[in-house]
Write a protein that holds these residues in place. Structure first.
Motif, PDB file in Angstrom:
ATOM      1  N   ALA A   1       0.845  -1.282  -0.013  1.00 50.96           N
ATOM      2  CA  ALA A   1      -0.020   0.098   0.028  1.00 50.96           C
ATOM      3  C   ALA A   1       0.917   1.219   0.119  1.00 50.96           C
ATOM      4  CB  ALA A   1      -0.838   0.070   1.198  1.00 50.96           C
ATOM      5  N   THR A   2       1.912   1.268   0.677  1.00 50.52           N
ATOM      6  CA  THR A   2       2.844   2.312   0.730  1.00 50.52           C
ATOM      7  C   THR A   2       3.626   2.712  -0.394  1.00 50.52           C
ATOM      8  OG1 THR A   2       3.033   2.030   3.225  1.00 50.52           O
ATOM      9  CG2 THR A   2       4.835   3.298   2.091  1.00 50.52           C
ATOM     10  N   ALA A   3       4.012   1.437  -0.981  1.00 51.12           N
ATOM     11  CA  ALA A   3       4.983   1.527  -2.340  1.00 51.12           C
ATOM     12  C   ALA A   3       3.816   2.127  -3.405  1.00 51.12           C
ATOM     13  CB  ALA A   3       5.305   0.180  -2.646  1.00 51.12           C
ATOM     14  N   CYS A   4       2.735   1.724  -3.595  1.00 55.12           N
ATOM     15  CA  CYS A   4       1.905   2.189  -4.590  1.00 55.12           C
ATOM     16  C   CYS A   4       1.417   3.904  -4.395  1.00 55.12           C
ATOM     17  CB  CYS A   4       0.530   1.685  -4.403  1.00 55.12           C
ATOM     18  SG  CYS A   4       0.569  -0.118  -4.927  1.00 55.12           S
ATOM     19  N   THR A   5       1.284   4.218  -3.195  1.00 52.00           N
ATOM     20  CA  THR A   5       1.099   5.694  -2.688  1.00 52.00           C
ATOM     21  C   THR A   5       2.229   6.437  -2.916  1.00 52.00           C
ATOM     22  OG1 THR A   5      -0.313   4.870  -0.889  1.00 52.00           O
ATOM     23  CG2 THR A   5       0.505   7.177  -0.930  1.00 52.00           C
ATOM     24  N   MET A   6       3.551   5.940  -2.694  1.00 45.77           N
ATOM     25  CA  MET A   6       4.742   6.528  -2.926  1.00 45.77           C
ATOM     26  C   MET A   6       4.934   6.778  -4.679  1.00 45.77           C
ATOM     27  SD  MET A   6       7.511   5.559  -0.159  1.00 45.77           S
ATOM     28  CE  MET A   6       7.563   3.941  -0.126  1.00 45.77           C
ATOM     29  N   PHE A   7       4.589   5.719  -5.366  1.00 43.30           N
ATOM     30  CA  PHE A   7       4.717   5.868  -6.754  1.00 43.30           C
ATOM     31  C   PHE A   7       3.887   7.000  -7.234  1.00 43.30           C
ATOM     32  CE2 PHE A   7       3.291   5.074 -11.049  1.00 43.30           C
ATOM     33  CZ  PHE A   7       4.503   4.518 -11.769  1.00 43.30           C
ATOM     34  N   LEU A   8       2.499   6.917  -6.674  1.00 47.30           N
ATOM     35  CA  LEU A   8       1.628   7.971  -7.228  1.00 47.30           C
ATOM     36  C   LEU A   8       2.306   9.351  -6.748  1.00 47.30           C
ATOM     37  CD1 LEU A   8      -1.909   6.245  -6.362  1.00 47.30           C
ATOM     38  CD2 LEU A   8      -0.806   6.518  -8.549  1.00 47.30           C
ATOM     39  N   LEU A   9       2.611   9.723  -5.606  1.00 50.69           N
ATOM     40  CA  LEU A   9       3.093  10.919  -5.002  1.00 50.69           C
ATOM     41  C   LEU A   9       4.347  11.200  -6.149  1.00 50.69           C
ATOM     42  CD1 LEU A   9       2.718  10.617  -1.290  1.00 50.69           C
ATOM     43  CD2 LEU A   9       1.513  11.937  -2.771  1.00 50.69           C
ATOM     44  N   GLY A  10       5.188  10.258  -6.349  1.00 57.54           N
ATOM     45  CA  GLY A  10       6.511  10.400  -7.151  1.00 57.54           C
ATOM     46  C   GLY A  10       6.016  10.793  -8.580  1.00 57.54           C
ATOM     47  N   ALA A  11       5.050  10.236  -9.051  1.00 57.30           N
ATOM     48  CA  ALA A  11       4.621  10.675 -10.362  1.00 57.30           C
ATOM     49  C   ALA A  11       3.921  12.040 -10.303  1.00 57.30           C
ATOM     50  CB  ALA A  11       3.366   9.654 -10.863  1.00 57.30           C
ATOM     51  N   LEU A  12       3.230  12.358  -9.471  1.00 58.31           N
ATOM     52  CA  LEU A  12       2.873  13.631  -9.605  1.00 58.31           C
ATOM     53  C   LEU A  12       3.897  14.808  -9.137  1.00 58.31           C
ATOM     54  CD1 LEU A  12       0.375  15.627  -8.814  1.00 58.31           C
ATOM     55  CD2 LEU A  12       0.229  15.237  -6.545  1.00 58.31           C
ATOM     56  N   SER A  13       4.813  14.576  -8.144  1.00 54.76           N
ATOM     57  CA  SER A  13       6.040  15.405  -8.194  1.00 54.76           C
ATOM     58  C   SER A  13       6.544  15.477  -9.517  1.00 54.76           C
ATOM     59  CB  SER A  13       7.147  14.853  -7.254  1.00 54.76           C
ATOM     60  OG  SER A  13       8.119  15.436  -7.138  1.00 54.76           O
ATOM     61  N   GLY A  14       6.957  14.461 -10.429  1.00 55.91           N
ATOM     62  CA  GLY A  14       7.494  14.707 -11.588  1.00 55.91           C
ATOM     63  C   GLY A  14       6.739  15.506 -12.660  1.00 55.91           C
ATOM     64  N   SER A  15       5.124  15.386 -12.504  1.00 56.91           N
ATOM     65  CA  SER A  15       4.400  16.126 -13.428  1.00 56.91           C
ATOM     66  C   SER A  15       4.515  17.575 -13.000  1.00 56.91           C
ATOM     67  CB  SER A  15       3.037  15.757 -13.114  1.00 56.91           C
ATOM     68  OG  SER A  15       2.352  16.108 -11.854  1.00 56.91           O
ATOM     69  N   LEU A  16       4.839  17.982 -11.811  1.00 52.91           N
ATOM     70  CA  LEU A  16       4.754  19.388 -11.284  1.00 52.91           C
ATOM     71  C   LEU A  16       6.223  19.708 -11.968  1.00 52.91           C
ATOM     72  CD1 LEU A  16       3.689  19.134  -7.648  1.00 52.91           C
ATOM     73  CD2 LEU A  16       2.650  20.280  -9.759  1.00 52.91           C
ATOM     74  N   THR A  17       7.314  19.054 -11.864  1.00 46.90           N
ATOM     75  CA  THR A  17       8.617  19.608 -12.514  1.00 46.90           C
ATOM     76  C   THR A  17       8.688  19.171 -13.728  1.00 46.90           C
ATOM     77  OG1 THR A  17       9.452  17.539 -11.485  1.00 46.90           O
ATOM     78  CG2 THR A  17       9.681  19.407 -10.126  1.00 46.90           C
ATOM     79  N   GLU A  18       7.643  18.520 -14.531  1.00 48.82           N
ATOM     80  CA  GLU A  18       7.729  18.312 -16.068  1.00 48.82           C
ATOM     81  C   GLU A  18       9.038  17.152 -16.259  1.00 48.82           C
ATOM     82  OE1 GLU A  18       8.374  22.037 -18.111  1.00 48.82           O
ATOM     83  OE2 GLU A  18       6.183  22.632 -17.549  1.00 48.82           O
ATOM     84  N   ARG A  19       9.065  16.143 -15.286  1.00 43.54           N
ATOM     85  CA  ARG A  19       9.906  15.238 -15.711  1.00 43.54           C
ATOM     86  C   ARG A  19       9.006  13.959 -16.058  1.00 43.54           C
ATOM     87  NH1 ARG A  19      13.327  14.559 -10.456  1.00 43.54           N
ATOM     88  NH2 ARG A  19      11.147  14.895  -9.582  1.00 43.54           N
ATOM     89  N   ASN A  20       9.718  12.813 -16.540  1.00 47.53           N
ATOM     90  CA  ASN A  20       9.054  11.574 -16.668  1.00 47.53           C
ATOM     91  C   ASN A  20       8.319  11.059 -15.509  1.00 47.53           C
ATOM     92  OD1 ASN A  20       9.032   8.634 -16.902  1.00 47.53           O
ATOM     93  ND2 ASN A  20       9.516   9.105 -18.948  1.00 47.53           N
ATOM     94  N   ILE A  21       6.916  10.996 -15.430  1.00 48.79           N
ATOM     95  CA  ILE A  21       6.128  10.628 -14.380  1.00 48.79           C
ATOM     96  C   ILE A  21       6.477   9.363 -14.083  1.00 48.79           C
ATOM     97  CG2 ILE A  21       4.491  12.481 -14.772  1.00 48.79           C
ATOM     98  CD1 ILE A  21       2.539  10.106 -15.719  1.00 48.79           C
ATOM     99  N   ILE A  22       6.675   8.231 -14.889  1.00 48.95           N
ATOM    100  CA  ILE A  22       7.014   6.984 -14.490  1.00 48.95           C
ATOM    101  C   ILE A  22       8.360   6.866 -13.813  1.00 48.95           C
ATOM    102  CG2 ILE A  22       7.202   4.403 -15.324  1.00 48.95           C
ATOM    103  CD1 ILE A  22       4.493   5.519 -15.583  1.00 48.95           C
ATOM    104  N   LYS A  23       9.374   7.446 -14.035  1.00 52.08           N
ATOM    105  CA  LYS A  23      10.782   7.517 -13.814  1.00 52.08           C
ATOM    106  C   LYS A  23      10.770   8.106 -12.288  1.00 52.08           C
ATOM    107  CE  LYS A  23      15.349   8.907 -14.547  1.00 52.08           C
ATOM    108  NZ  LYS A  23      16.516   9.703 -15.472  1.00 52.08           N
ATOM    109  N   SER A  24      10.052   9.106 -12.362  1.00 50.55           N
ATOM    110  CA  SER A  24       9.833   9.764 -10.859  1.00 50.55           C
ATOM    111  C   SER A  24       9.246   8.898  -9.970  1.00 50.55           C
ATOM    112  CB  SER A  24       9.139  11.095 -11.429  1.00 50.55           C
ATOM    113  OG  SER A  24       9.589  12.002 -12.008  1.00 50.55           O
TER     114      SER A  24
END
Length: 238
Positions: A184-207
């Motif tokens: 559950a934590t890993a899935c949530t961290m992945f979504l947050l990392g993807a959101l962070s990537g979208s804010l900084t215009e980076r690859n969301i999967i990689k983020s």
């Protein structure tokens, strides 16, 4: 303060909340603590750290606002008393950026007709600061960070609190709900990392993958430390 600033506060508070709380869960699990102890430690961390994070965000934002207000007042005095000094500084800044002297002088001369706009432009262009806003916005930003910390930091703990219900849903009955909490934590961290990537215009999967890897690494380092310390103190007690 833009909506993007609040979104950054949400992501900032969420990532810190979920990683630190999960690290505590892992450390306590590694030390073979009872689930009630894990939940108690996690909740205490949520409350204390959310207050600390929220106050820290508010105070840092307020300090920046206060400094911007001070610089803004200095600029206003210069505009009233000696505008030519401020004009020369701005013109030189434009020239240093590659603009022709003639063009820079024309732009600044036109801008200087509007005192407030001229002062704000000097604040932003020379000082790298945004014009000061309402102090209540700084408080709202701090509350946003604190609330985000609590909401997302609760995810690793909810699995322990609702372990019987979760086990029934997934038909999985381990001795410890740490495995389900990890997923559950890993899935949530992945979504947050993807959101962070979208804010900084980076690859969301990689983020997302990077954030998940960093979070799990930190948490399971805490798990290993918990096991080591439990073994060390357990031997001393025995």
């Amino acid at each position: 303060m833009s909506s993007g600033d609040y979104l950054k506060s949400v992501v900032y508070g969420a990532l810190d909340g979920i990683i630190t709380t999960f690290a505590i869960v892992c450390a306590a699990s590694g030390a073979e603590q009872h689930d009630s102890v894990i939940v108690t430690m996690g909740v205490a961390n949520l409350v204390a750290d959310s207050i600390s994070m929220g106050m820290g965000d508010y105070l840092s934002e307020k300090a920046e606002q206060d400094f911007a207000s001070l610089q803004m007042e200095i600029n206003r005095k210069m505009v009233r008393n000696d505008p030519e000094v401020l004009k020369k500084r701005l013109i030189q800044c434009y020239v240093d950026q590659g603009m022709l002297q003639k063009d820079a002088s024309e732009i600044i001369s036109r801008l200087a007709k509007y005192d407030t706009l001229f002062s704000e432009h000097a604040l932003t262009f020379m000082g790298g600061l945004q014009p000061p806003g309402d102090e209540s916005l700084s408080m709202l930003k701090g509350l946003t960070t604190a609330a985000s910390f609590i909401v997302f930091g609760s995810i690793p703990l909810l699995i322990f609190i609702l372990k019987d219900q979760v086990s029934s849903v997934f038909d999985y009955h381990p001795n410890s709900p740490l495995a389900i909490s990890t997923v559950a934590t890993a899935c949530t961290m992945f979504l947050l990392g993807a959101l962070s990537g979208s804010l900084t215009e980076r690859n969301i999967i990689k983020s997302g993958i990077t954030m998940t890897a960093h979070g799990l690494l930190a948490a399971y380092a805490a798990y290993v430390i918990g096991q080591v310390m439990e073994g060390f103190y357990g031997q001393r007690i025995s």
